[in-house]
Design an enzyme around this catalytic site. Structure first.
Site, PDB file in Angstrom:
ATOM      1  N   ASP A 210       0.865  -1.182   0.000  1.00 26.30           N
ATOM      2  CA  ASP A 210       0.000   0.000   0.000  1.00 26.30           C
ATOM      3  C   ASP A 210       0.899   1.228   0.000  1.00 26.30           C
ATOM      4  OD1 ASP A 210      -1.706  -2.150   0.652  1.00 26.30           O
ATOM      5  OD2 ASP A 210      -3.027  -0.875   1.843  1.00 26.30           O
TER       6      ASP A 210
ATOM      7  N   LYS B 107      -6.831   3.537  -3.268  1.00 26.15           N
ATOM      8  CA  LYS B 107      -7.207   3.513  -1.847  1.00 26.15           C
ATOM      9  C   LYS B 107      -7.441   4.940  -1.383  1.00 26.15           C
ATOM     10  CE  LYS B 107      -5.102   2.175   2.613  1.00 26.15           C
ATOM     11  NZ  LYS B 107      -3.967   1.433   3.232  1.00 26.15           N
TER      12      LYS B 107
ATOM     13  N   LYS C 207     -10.081   0.334  -2.282  1.00 28.77           N
ATOM     14  CA  LYS C 207      -9.996   0.081  -0.842  1.00 28.77           C
ATOM     15  C   LYS C 207     -10.389   1.342  -0.094  1.00 28.77           C
ATOM     16  CE  LYS C 207      -6.763  -1.154   2.881  1.00 28.77           C
ATOM     17  NZ  LYS C 207      -5.415  -1.702   3.210  1.00 28.77           N
TER      18      LYS C 207
END
Length: 212
Positions: free
Chosen positions: A89, A151, A180
């Site tokens: 991430d 995300k 996400k």
């Protein structure tokens, strides 16, 4: 799909101890969460604690500011993967995006995805600092760069996920990338709203209470 399979059970606090990460992993195993999400220094221990299970290890890089050099982010990503991370991430360079250095933003994401190969790459765009136009551009650049996910947030900015931002992101990425939602998702009803909008993963430190 069961709610627990959407959850990246997360502890990214700077004060997180080895015992805290062990507890995180035990909870992930107990509740059958999709993944745990940890800082790079905890990847090896998380992998060890989850050995033999299907629970994935996600590691954050360039976290939480995104302002490190591309070379540093690549080294960090490679180190995390070497130590057992299944997913990365990464935080985009927000300053570059706001400076309209779009080629630089795209090239950085491309380079990190190229470095980690088949490992999943989630690109944190940190929506709280962006205009709607910048959010759209960030999503476009992430897709062009081959990211697997976009995300919403680090959870360390001035705001977290919102339904409006997820709608905007979904409108841009369509089926070209997954989404996400992270930051402030603390109850089952909210989680379900995000899932209904098309989110594939939810980053939360409230996983056990969220699924009760």
């Amino acid at each position: 799909m069961a709610l627990e399979k959407y959850i990246d059970h997360t502890n990214l606090r700077p004060t997180a101890t080895v015992d805290d990460i062990e507890k995180l992993c035990k909870e992930a195993l107990e509740h059958n969460f999709y993944a745990v999400c940890v800082n790079g220094c905890h990847v090896s221990s998380a992998k060890e604690n989850l050995s033999g299970s299907p629970v994935k290890v996600a590691a954050v890089i360039g976290f939480p500011l995104g302002a490190m050099s591309t070379k540093a982010k690549i080294c960090e990503a490679l180190d995390c993967c070497k130590n057992g991370a299944d997913e990365i991430d990464m935080v985009i360079n927000i300053g570059w995006l706001k400076s309209r250095l779009y080629d630089s933003v795209r090239e950085e994401i491309t380079a990190i995805k190229g470095a980690i190969g088949d490992n999943v790459l989630k690109v944190i765009i940190e929506t709280c600092y962006l205009t709607d136009s910048e959010k759209e551009t960030a999503c476009i650049l992430a897709v062009e760069a081959g990211a697997d996910f976009v995300k919403t947030s680090t959870g360390f900015g001035t705001g977290g996920a919102t339904l409006e931002d997820v709608k905007l992101m979904k409108n841009i990425v369509g089926d070209k990338a997954e989404i996400k939602a992270s930051g402030g998702v603390k109850d089952k009803a909210s989680a379900q709203q995000y899932i209904d909008l098309g989110v594939s993963r939810i980053g939360t430190s409230s996983g056990p209470s969220l699924i009760k």
